[in-house]
Scaffold this motif. Structure first.
Motif: not given
Length: 360
Positions: A243-244, A247-248, A295
């Motif tokens: 999830g975010p 991923t961050g 990203r």
């Protein structure tokens, strides 16, 4: 004896003359010597650091706990040793080249007590072209998010940690990581913390670039850096669901550690080393790159996509044609000038720990 408010752990290996200012900044803390302790672990210094540590210990009896050990090949071992000896409610790791503002510890402890912070970041300032994070220090905040407020870009261990939280979870430095060893420690502490705070109303931590320092990223050797980067990605996967948030953190490691594998020196490596680095990077990109590559900025994405495809020759051409692809200035992002440990003799020529260092 009463429990100190904070234990400051200083891992030392050949840091003169910078060590003098480091230790002097601790004796000048407005928190007062009765509310703090300094645990200095000398990792086999040979440059006069040992004598300087003893001088400060004699001038300030009761403040310093001094340990000397054979050189371990990296900062993880002395940091763990210092942590084991720490008695304070909080623990703070100070790089032996760096120094603190006089009110740093007092202000940090007060804020952590006020808000119940398990981890607290204080604003950093760079000296001598050192690079420090800036986004996370835009403003003082009682609570920041794991991702979205700049934390993934500020993973050095130069923070205040609630020691009860660290001990309850048995968080320690990975002594098989000669590079980046503080990042898994910091990530696990932040993942487990109930509250992460930032104190940013002034500069509190002064990160110093040594005049003779060299970049740990290059001196550690590409295969060692690759192995350590894999451990960073494994840490986020172990603690964060897809999830975010995950991923961050992965975006940060792709942006920094993986991309730096393909700096200006990569084409000059031996062909076998180049192939092993590309193969290892491709494995990490294939395993962790979902939702991450897109990203990145175009330059980094293009480089890592070439590595993922195993296009070693095209990758070398890409690097050689990039005027910005030059060796970075010396930066110790982990809060230590790690190159000193990496250039030191390996502890125990017979029977040293496997994985302490690999040839550069």
């Amino acid at each position: 004896m009463t429990t100190p408010d904070v234990s400051v752990v200083v891992a030392v290996y050949n840091t003169m003359p910078y060590l003098t200012r480091c230790l002097a900044s601790l004796t000048a803390q407005t928190l007062g010597e009765r509310r703090m302790e300094v645990v200095v672990v000398d990792d086999g210094s040979t440059d006069g650091s040992t004598a300087e540590i003893e001088r400060f210990a004699q001038l300030h009896p009761g403040l310093f706990t001094v340990v000397r050990q054979p050189n371990s090949g990296g900062p993880a071992s002395p940091s763990n040793r210092g942590l084991e000896l720490a008695c304070g409610r909080y623990v703070f790791f100070l790089g032996a080249d760096d120094h603190l503002a006089p009110d740093a510890l007092e202000r940090m402890v007060a804020m952590a007590d006020r808000y119940g912070s398990d981890v607290l970041l204080c604003k950093m300032a760079a000296i001598g072209e050192r690079t420090v994070p800036t986004g996370v220090f835009k403003q003082t905040s009682p609570a920041i998010r794991l991702v979205g407020d700049g934390l993934p870009w500020a993973l050095s261990n130069t923070k205040l940690f609630r020691r009860e939280m660290v001990e309850r979870n048995r968080i320690r430095y990975d002594e098989d990581m000669p590079a980046f060893s503080d990042q898994p420690f910091v990530m696990e502490a932040c993942f487990r913390a109930r509250r992460i705070s930032v104190l940013a109303d002034q500069d509190y931590y002064f990160a110093v670039r040594r005049a003779d320092s060299s970049n740990i990223t290059f001196r550690a050797g590409p295969e060692t850096r690759l192995r350590c980067a894999a451990k960073l990605l494994e840490t986020t996967t172990r603690f964060l669901e897809p999830g975010p948030l995950r991923t961050g953190f992965h975006r940060r490691h792709f942006h920094v550690e993986l991309f730096q594998l393909f700096g200006a020196g990569f084409p000059a490596l031996g062909p076998d080393v180049r192939e092993r680095v590309v193969t290892g990077a491709a494995r990490l990109i294939g395993t962790y790159g979902d939702g991450v590559l897109e990203r990145l900025d175009e330059r980094r994405r293009r480089t890592l996509e070439l590595a993922w495809r195993g296009a070693t020759e095209a990758l070398c051409e890409e690097i050689l044609s990039d005027p910005e692809r030059t060796p970075r200035a010396a930066v110790a992002e982990e809060g230590f000038s790690l190159v000193r440990w990496l250039l030191a003799p390996v502890r125990g020529a017979r029977g040293g720990r496997k994985g302490d260092r690999q040839p550069v």
